[in-house]
Design a protein around this motif. Structure first.
Motif, PDB file in Angstrom:
ATOM      1  N   LYS A  39      37.575 -17.892  -0.199  1.00 50.66           N
ATOM      2  CA  LYS A  39      38.488 -16.377   0.658  1.00 50.66           C
ATOM      3  C   LYS A  39      37.759 -16.709   2.203  1.00 50.66           C
ATOM      4  N   ASN A  40      36.725 -16.523   2.823  1.00 50.25           N
ATOM      5  CA  ASN A  40      36.204 -16.333   4.110  1.00 50.25           C
ATOM      6  C   ASN A  40      35.417 -17.039   4.829  1.00 50.25           C
ATOM      7  N   ILE A  41      35.097 -17.854   3.690  1.00 51.73           N
ATOM      8  CA  ILE A  41      33.471 -19.903   4.455  1.00 51.73           C
ATOM      9  C   ILE A  41      35.292 -20.472   5.164  1.00 51.73           C
ATOM     10  N   ASN A  42      34.997 -20.913   5.962  1.00 58.22           N
ATOM     11  CA  ASN A  42      35.498 -22.510   6.383  1.00 58.22           C
ATOM     12  C   ASN A  42      34.932 -23.834   6.278  1.00 58.22           C
ATOM     13  N   ILE A  43      33.162 -23.192   6.857  1.00 57.77           N
ATOM     14  CA  ILE A  43      32.725 -24.780   6.561  1.00 57.77           C
ATOM     15  C   ILE A  43      31.153 -24.411   5.456  1.00 57.77           C
ATOM     16  N   ALA A  44      31.341 -24.740   4.721  1.00 58.01           N
ATOM     17  CA  ALA A  44      29.360 -24.737   4.495  1.00 58.01           C
ATOM     18  C   ALA A  44      28.709 -25.322   5.423  1.00 58.01           C
ATOM     19  N   LEU A  45      27.506 -24.782   5.545  1.00 62.97           N
ATOM     20  CA  LEU A  45      26.418 -25.509   6.113  1.00 62.97           C
ATOM     21  C   LEU A  45      24.578 -25.380   5.481  1.00 62.97           C
ATOM     22  N   ILE A  46      24.476 -26.422   4.905  1.00 61.07           N
ATOM     23  CA  ILE A  46      22.935 -26.171   4.137  1.00 61.07           C
ATOM     24  C   ILE A  46      22.334 -26.892   4.111  1.00 61.07           C
ATOM     25  N   TRP A  47      21.038 -25.930   4.515  1.00 62.93           N
ATOM     26  CA  TRP A  47      19.468 -26.853   4.500  1.00 62.93           C
ATOM     27  C   TRP A  47      18.618 -26.794   3.525  1.00 62.93           C
ATOM     28  N   ASN A  48      19.187 -28.313   3.246  1.00 64.52           N
ATOM     29  CA  ASN A  48      18.546 -28.717   1.778  1.00 64.52           C
ATOM     30  C   ASN A  48      17.331 -28.981   1.407  1.00 64.52           C
ATOM     31  N   PRO A  49      16.219 -28.804   1.949  1.00 65.26           N
ATOM     32  CA  PRO A  49      15.078 -28.600   2.004  1.00 65.26           C
ATOM     33  C   PRO A  49      14.691 -26.939   1.381  1.00 65.26           C
ATOM     34  N   GLY A  50      14.803 -25.661   1.617  1.00 63.11           N
ATOM     35  CA  GLY A  50      15.382 -24.240   0.574  1.00 63.11           C
ATOM     36  C   GLY A  50      16.233 -24.140  -0.133  1.00 63.11           C
TER      37      GLY A  50
END
Length: 226
Positions: free
Chosen positions: A44-55
């Motif tokens: 409902k609130n996020i347009n794009i997800a940005l993932i830092w995979n090492p974390g």
């Protein structure tokens, strides 16, 4: 209106430094740190997800990616080449950055995801961008103006679709060159001007001018009034 970027896995010092730099550099994005993965909130609130995979905890990445895909959230994931087996690179609406990378590459890949964001003007089931007098069918690569099909080249179509998917947002020539012609395109920005001119000659009419020039900045798509 700012693009809402959901931040996942940014826990170590390197990712925190990157996030701080992006906050300073890109004022048109709002970076929202997601400490808990509430997918109802994300949808409902996020347009794009940005993932830092090492974390991300080992084995959890695939589950996160599957959930984001189910919610139709465009996603950019940053990871090392040694982690390539953790995700399906054919996942729809996915961009990937390998470590090391530049902030400019992050921005370019986010820009490429922006047209994939759900909007009130796009019917996802039909792949239709509908502005009443103009309709863009992204499944058939067709554009209709007053119900008459407009003959466009592939790049003219891609340029129009990109701008129409982000109405009233001004894009610089460099940004359009990188987003529509791809990051590795080495042509000059004059290419953008030529395609804009040709596109205008085909879609502008006495009732409405769809593409406006923002002097010294770039171009934007202006939807017709209902």
């Amino acid at each position: 209106m700012k693009t809402e970027i959901g931040i996942i896995g940014f826990h170590d010092s390197e990712s925190q430094r990157l996030l701080s730099e992006m906050n300073e550099a890109y004022k048109n994005y709002n970076f929202n740190l997601l400490n808990q993965l509430d997918y109802d909130y994300i949808s409902k609130n996020i347009n794009i997800a940005l993932i830092w995979n090492p974390g991300i905890e080992v084995g959890l990445t695939k589950k996160i990616m599957d959930n984001l895909s189910e919610e139709n959230i465009p996603t950019l994931i940053i990871f090392s080449s040694t982690m390539v087996d953790d995700i399906n690179l054919k996942t729809p609406n996915l961009e990937v950055c390998f470590i090391p990378f530049s902030k400019e590459e992050i921005n370019i890949r986010i820009e490429k995801l922006i047209p994939k964001i759900d909007s009130a003007n796009m019917d996802l089931d039909e792949g239709l961008i509908d502005y009443k007098i103009m309709k863009i069918n992204s499944q058939r690569y067709e554009v209709y103006l007053f119900d008459k099909k407009i003959d466009l080249t592939y790049k003219e179509y891609e340029l129009l679709k990109f701008l129409a998917s982000n109405p009233n947002r001004v894009y610089s020539r460099d940004s359009l060159l990188k987003s529509v012609w791809d990051y590795d395109y080495f042509g000059g920005t004059r290419t953008v001007d030529v395609h804009i001119r040709r596109l205008r000659s085909k879609i502008d009419n006495p009732t409405h001018n769809f593409i406006e020039t923002q002097w010294n900045v770039g171009y934007k798509f202006v939807p017709p009034e209902n």
